[in-house]
Motif scaffolding. Sequence first.
Motif, PDB file in Angstrom:
ATOM      1  N   UNK A  12      -8.347   7.116   2.784  1.00 18.54           N
ATOM      2  CA  UNK A  12      -8.682   5.704   3.009  1.00 18.54           C
ATOM      3  C   UNK A  12      -7.430   4.893   3.329  1.00 18.54           C
ATOM      4  N   UNK A  13      -6.316   5.195   2.654  1.00 21.73           N
ATOM      5  CA  UNK A  13      -5.062   4.489   2.911  1.00 21.73           C
ATOM      6  C   UNK A  13      -4.656   4.627   4.377  1.00 21.73           C
ATOM      7  N   UNK A  14      -4.940   5.780   4.970  1.00 20.24           N
ATOM      8  CA  UNK A  14      -4.557   6.013   6.354  1.00 20.24           C
ATOM      9  C   UNK A  14      -5.304   5.110   7.325  1.00 20.24           C
ATOM     10  N   UNK A  15      -6.458   4.619   6.926  1.00 21.72           N
ATOM     11  CA  UNK A  15      -7.229   3.759   7.840  1.00 21.72           C
ATOM     12  C   UNK A  15      -6.514   2.451   8.138  1.00 21.72           C
ATOM     13  N   UNK A  16      -5.862   1.840   7.144  1.00 22.42           N
ATOM     14  CA  UNK A  16      -5.138   0.594   7.419  1.00 22.42           C
ATOM     15  C   UNK A  16      -3.910   0.392   6.555  1.00 22.42           C
ATOM     16  N   UNK A  17      -3.341   1.458   6.022  1.00 23.70           N
ATOM     17  CA  UNK A  17      -2.171   1.342   5.164  1.00 23.70           C
ATOM     18  C   UNK A  17      -0.837   1.340   5.890  1.00 23.70           C
ATOM     19  N   UNK A  18      -0.849   1.625   7.201  1.00 24.14           N
ATOM     20  CA  UNK A  18       0.398   1.591   7.966  1.00 24.14           C
ATOM     21  C   UNK A  18       0.087   1.093   9.370  1.00 24.14           C
ATOM     22  N   UNK A  71       0.794  10.258  13.855  1.00 26.16           N
ATOM     23  CA  UNK A  71       0.826  10.981  12.586  1.00 26.16           C
ATOM     24  C   UNK A  71       1.402  12.367  12.851  1.00 26.16           C
ATOM     25  N   UNK A  72       2.375  12.755  12.040  1.00 26.98           N
ATOM     26  CA  UNK A  72       2.981  14.068  12.200  1.00 26.98           C
ATOM     27  C   UNK A  72       3.440  14.611  10.870  1.00 26.98           C
TER      28      UNK A  72
END
Length: 178
Positions: A12-18, A71-72
């Motif tokens: 979930x953090x990846x959806x809008x955390x960065x 993302x890598x």
Amino acid sequence: MSDLLSGPAITAFFRDGFAHTAWRWETRRAYGVPHETEDFRRFLRGEPAVPDPERPWLATMRALRDEGKSVGRVRVLDDPPTDYQRWLLEDVLDSVEAGEDIRYLTRADAEGLGVSMRDFWLFDSRVVGVFHFDGDVSLGMELREDAGEAAAARHIRALAVHRARPAADTVRQVRSSM
């Protein structure tokens, strides 16, 4: 220790955390991820993988790619690879196809870099997501905004990405050696 993000909360953090980039230094020989247990057991029994192109991580990677985010990761690979590392190689190309740049570095080469072998994510080159473990089981990821830690993470990323091999090359090499 601050609150830890774990399991679905990390996805979930990846959806809008960065805003722009996320990069992972993945150094462990195995990860005890509860939702992966049965798939890993099937692999150990020699049963074919069950493709799941709609699993949440792949859907998230495709969405991030479509938003222009990067993302890598560089995974450290033992020689010979552990069972868990071989299992990850079975479907790594699904993640690459979804938009993730995954590369591999041998453990000997990684240790030769003289850097920390502790897993982390680096977000937008300034926030470090440090993992905490109990054995092979992740307790979660702690987000830290420390300039010194971020600089160290950027240094690791620069060294590791420069020396690591793309996932497709690694898959071919490992499969041909078995």
